[in-house]
Design a protein around this motif. Structure first.
Motif, mmCIF file in Angstrom:
data_model
loop_
_atom_site.group_PDB
_atom_site.id
_atom_site.type_symbol
_atom_site.label_atom_id
_atom_site.label_comp_id
_atom_site.label_asym_id
_atom_site.label_seq_id
_atom_site.Cartn_x
_atom_site.Cartn_y
_atom_site.Cartn_z
ATOM 1 N N PHE A 193 -2.515 -47.141 -29.428
ATOM 2 C CA PHE A 193 -3.329 -46.558 -28.716
ATOM 3 C C PHE A 193 -4.046 -46.959 -28.348
ATOM 4 O O PHE A 193 -4.805 -47.949 -27.382
ATOM 5 C CB PHE A 193 -3.644 -44.648 -29.095
ATOM 6 C CG PHE A 193 -4.678 -44.550 -28.220
ATOM 7 C CD1 PHE A 193 -4.664 -44.071 -26.654
ATOM 8 C CD2 PHE A 193 -6.400 -44.616 -28.701
ATOM 9 C CE1 PHE A 193 -5.896 -43.721 -26.253
ATOM 10 C CE2 PHE A 193 -7.326 -43.853 -28.128
ATOM 11 C CZ PHE A 193 -7.008 -42.974 -27.206
ATOM 12 N N PHE A 194 -4.776 -47.957 -29.462
ATOM 13 C CA PHE A 194 -6.226 -49.154 -29.327
ATOM 14 C C PHE A 194 -5.172 -50.406 -28.442
ATOM 15 O O PHE A 194 -6.309 -51.268 -28.010
ATOM 16 C CB PHE A 194 -6.150 -49.476 -31.110
ATOM 17 C CG PHE A 194 -7.306 -47.799 -31.504
ATOM 18 C CD1 PHE A 194 -8.354 -47.858 -30.812
ATOM 19 C CD2 PHE A 194 -7.048 -47.547 -33.098
ATOM 20 C CE1 PHE A 194 -9.227 -46.740 -31.325
ATOM 21 C CE2 PHE A 194 -7.171 -46.800 -32.868
ATOM 22 C CZ PHE A 194 -8.800 -45.814 -32.427
ATOM 23 N N VAL A 195 -4.680 -51.151 -29.613
ATOM 24 C CA VAL A 195 -4.123 -52.432 -28.893
ATOM 25 C C VAL A 195 -4.002 -52.640 -27.924
ATOM 26 O O VAL A 195 -4.597 -53.304 -26.307
ATOM 27 C CB VAL A 195 -2.857 -52.741 -29.685
ATOM 28 C CG1 VAL A 195 -2.764 -54.152 -29.530
ATOM 29 C CG2 VAL A 195 -3.215 -52.539 -31.374
ATOM 30 N N THR A 196 -3.262 -51.016 -26.625
ATOM 31 C CA THR A 196 -2.514 -51.392 -25.428
ATOM 32 C C THR A 196 -3.856 -51.742 -24.945
ATOM 33 O O THR A 196 -3.420 -52.045 -23.626
ATOM 34 C CB THR A 196 -1.851 -50.023 -24.897
ATOM 35 O OG1 THR A 196 -0.568 -50.092 -26.008
ATOM 36 C CG2 THR A 196 -1.468 -50.308 -23.627
ATOM 37 N N GLY A 197 -4.633 -50.594 -24.380
ATOM 38 C CA GLY A 197 -5.829 -51.047 -24.342
ATOM 39 C C GLY A 197 -7.145 -52.249 -23.921
ATOM 40 O O GLY A 197 -7.635 -52.459 -22.985
ATOM 41 N N PHE A 198 -7.409 -52.557 -25.243
ATOM 42 C CA PHE A 198 -7.497 -54.130 -26.251
ATOM 43 C C PHE A 198 -6.581 -55.179 -24.862
ATOM 44 O O PHE A 198 -7.281 -56.264 -24.667
ATOM 45 C CB PHE A 198 -7.330 -53.912 -27.460
ATOM 46 C CG PHE A 198 -7.957 -55.875 -27.924
ATOM 47 C CD1 PHE A 198 -9.768 -55.981 -28.079
ATOM 48 C CD2 PHE A 198 -7.392 -56.642 -28.100
ATOM 49 C CE1 PHE A 198 -10.711 -56.254 -27.883
ATOM 50 C CE2 PHE A 198 -8.571 -57.577 -27.708
ATOM 51 C CZ PHE A 198 -9.612 -57.868 -28.692
ATOM 52 N N VAL A 199 -5.687 -54.899 -24.690
ATOM 53 C CA VAL A 199 -5.088 -55.890 -24.535
ATOM 54 C C VAL A 199 -5.081 -56.337 -22.586
ATOM 55 O O VAL A 199 -4.512 -57.479 -22.201
ATOM 56 C CB VAL A 199 -3.106 -55.207 -24.387
ATOM 57 C CG1 VAL A 199 -2.098 -56.880 -23.512
ATOM 58 C CG2 VAL A 199 -2.672 -55.850 -26.386
ATOM 59 N N ARG A 200 -5.497 -54.964 -22.331
ATOM 60 C CA ARG A 200 -5.607 -55.320 -20.776
ATOM 61 C C ARG A 200 -7.183 -55.931 -20.335
ATOM 62 O O ARG A 200 -7.298 -55.893 -19.232
ATOM 63 C CB ARG A 200 -5.636 -53.550 -20.900
ATOM 64 C CG ARG A 200 -4.514 -52.948 -20.241
ATOM 65 C CD ARG A 200 -4.500 -51.162 -20.351
ATOM 66 N NE ARG A 200 -2.697 -50.911 -20.122
ATOM 67 C CZ ARG A 200 -2.750 -49.264 -20.580
ATOM 68 N NH1 ARG A 200 -3.304 -49.139 -20.044
ATOM 69 N NH2 ARG A 200 -1.427 -49.193 -20.148
ATOM 70 N N THR A 201 -8.046 -56.126 -21.969
ATOM 71 C CA THR A 201 -8.767 -56.634 -21.334
ATOM 72 C C THR A 201 -8.747 -57.735 -20.996
ATOM 73 O O THR A 201 -9.946 -58.889 -21.972
ATOM 74 C CB THR A 201 -10.059 -56.136 -22.289
ATOM 75 O OG1 THR A 201 -9.259 -56.654 -23.619
ATOM 76 C CG2 THR A 201 -10.144 -55.252 -22.228
ATOM 77 N N ILE A 202 -7.371 -58.704 -22.170
ATOM 78 C CA ILE A 202 -7.109 -60.100 -22.108
ATOM 79 C C ILE A 202 -6.539 -60.594 -20.978
ATOM 80 O O ILE A 202 -5.394 -59.757 -20.220
ATOM 81 C CB ILE A 202 -6.364 -60.317 -23.361
ATOM 82 C CG1 ILE A 202 -7.092 -59.386 -24.829
ATOM 83 C CG2 ILE A 202 -5.933 -61.861 -23.433
ATOM 84 C CD1 ILE A 202 -5.813 -59.926 -25.850
ATOM 85 N N PRO A 203 -7.419 -61.866 -20.705
ATOM 86 C CA PRO A 203 -6.852 -62.604 -19.232
ATOM 87 C C PRO A 203 -5.561 -63.253 -19.335
ATOM 88 O O PRO A 203 -4.946 -63.580 -20.356
ATOM 89 C CB PRO A 203 -8.090 -63.532 -18.739
ATOM 90 C CG PRO A 203 -8.939 -63.011 -19.627
ATOM 91 C CD PRO A 203 -8.248 -62.154 -20.742
#
Length: 277
Positions: free
Chosen positions: A156-166
């Motif tokens: 849950f946490f990592v998926t949302g963070f990955v989406r912010t990485i170009p």
């Protein structure tokens, strides 16, 4: 609500928040500390009053020697460290795939993956499965249970963070000839450090203090701190010795308090970056 009421509420918000924090966190913490510092007679009926004479260091010393805290700490580390490393590694890999490949199947898989946050595992089924696999009562079985339980939190946490990485960073590495695993290890994983720090602390809090699943899965065959506390609190040595029980709780909580105090900024940044975005 008119403008004056809105201004009054904004002025009262810090005070209300402070009161809620003191009631929900400060009072239980105060009860633990003062009870751990009392003598046996004063601690028979735990309350918020100060001890007439502090015995905190003596109680901690007695708990450390008689309660076998060192061996229980090693047992907790034996379970916590592999479980946390495993769930971070496999959870971040799965989150990277789910975030980058936007398909209907992955959307369904993501929903199933994070459903574990709200759906508790069936303890009886888990125990029976571990018996069939020959892992019941072992540290390996307990590590697998913890990884399965908290995999949803990491995804849950990592998926949302990955989406912010170009994604252009990964594309540039692929153009240089890097394969998927090399892209993950050299490009994605270093960028995940803030959210992985958050997930590490949260999972450590859950696993370090867990007694419910450990009691049913390993059943005392591996002596962790919560299980050891349950054992010594039930024994004749600690029966009604609330000052020693609360002193044990203080010792067991010190590592997590230190970690949380040091990394609290990373917790907030990781949650806001991973969960909100």
């Amino acid at each position: 609500m008119n403008a004056s009421d809105t201004r009054l509420w904004r002025l009262m918000q810090p005070a209300v928040t402070l009161v809620l924090v003191v009631v929900s966190i400060g009072v239980p913490l105060w009860l633990v500390v003062v009870t751990a510092g009392k003598s046996r007679g004063e601690a028979l009926n735990p309350d918020l009053s100060l001890p007439s004479e502090w015995h905190l260091l003596d109680n901690l010393r007695q708990v450390w020697t008689d309660g076998e805290v060192l061996s229980a700490s090693l047992g907790s580390l034996l379970v916590v460290v592999p479980a946390v490393l495993g769930v971070l590694l496999f959870g971040s890999m799965a989150a990277w795939i789910l975030a980058r490949r936007a398909t209907r199947l992955n959307a369904v898989l993501y929903a199933l993956a994070i459903s574990g946050i709200v759906l508790p595992p069936a303890v009886v089924t888990v125990v029976l499965l571990l018996r069939q696999l020959g892992l019941a009562g072992t540290a390996v079985g307990m590590i697998g249970v913890y990884m399965g339980i908290y995999m949803s939190t990491v995804i849950f946490f990592v998926t949302g963070f990955v989406r912010t990485i170009p994604s252009s960073l990964e594309e540039a590495a692929q153009m240089d000839g890097a394969g998927p695993m090399k892209v993950f290890w050299l490009v994605v994983l270093p960028l995940l450090r803030p959210v992985l720090a958050t997930a590490t602390i949260l999972v450590c809090l859950y696993v370090w203090n867990d007694v419910f699943y450990a009691f049913f899965v390993i059943g005392g065959r591996v002596d962790t701190l919560p299980l050891n506390l349950f054992r010594v609190a039930s024994a004749g040595l600690y029966l009604n010795n609330w000052h020693l029980i609360f002193a044990y709780v203080v010792l067991m909580s010190l590592p997590l308090i230190a970690v949380f105090a040091i990394a609290q900024r990373k917790i907030i940044s990781g949650i806001t970056s991973g969960a909100v975005k």
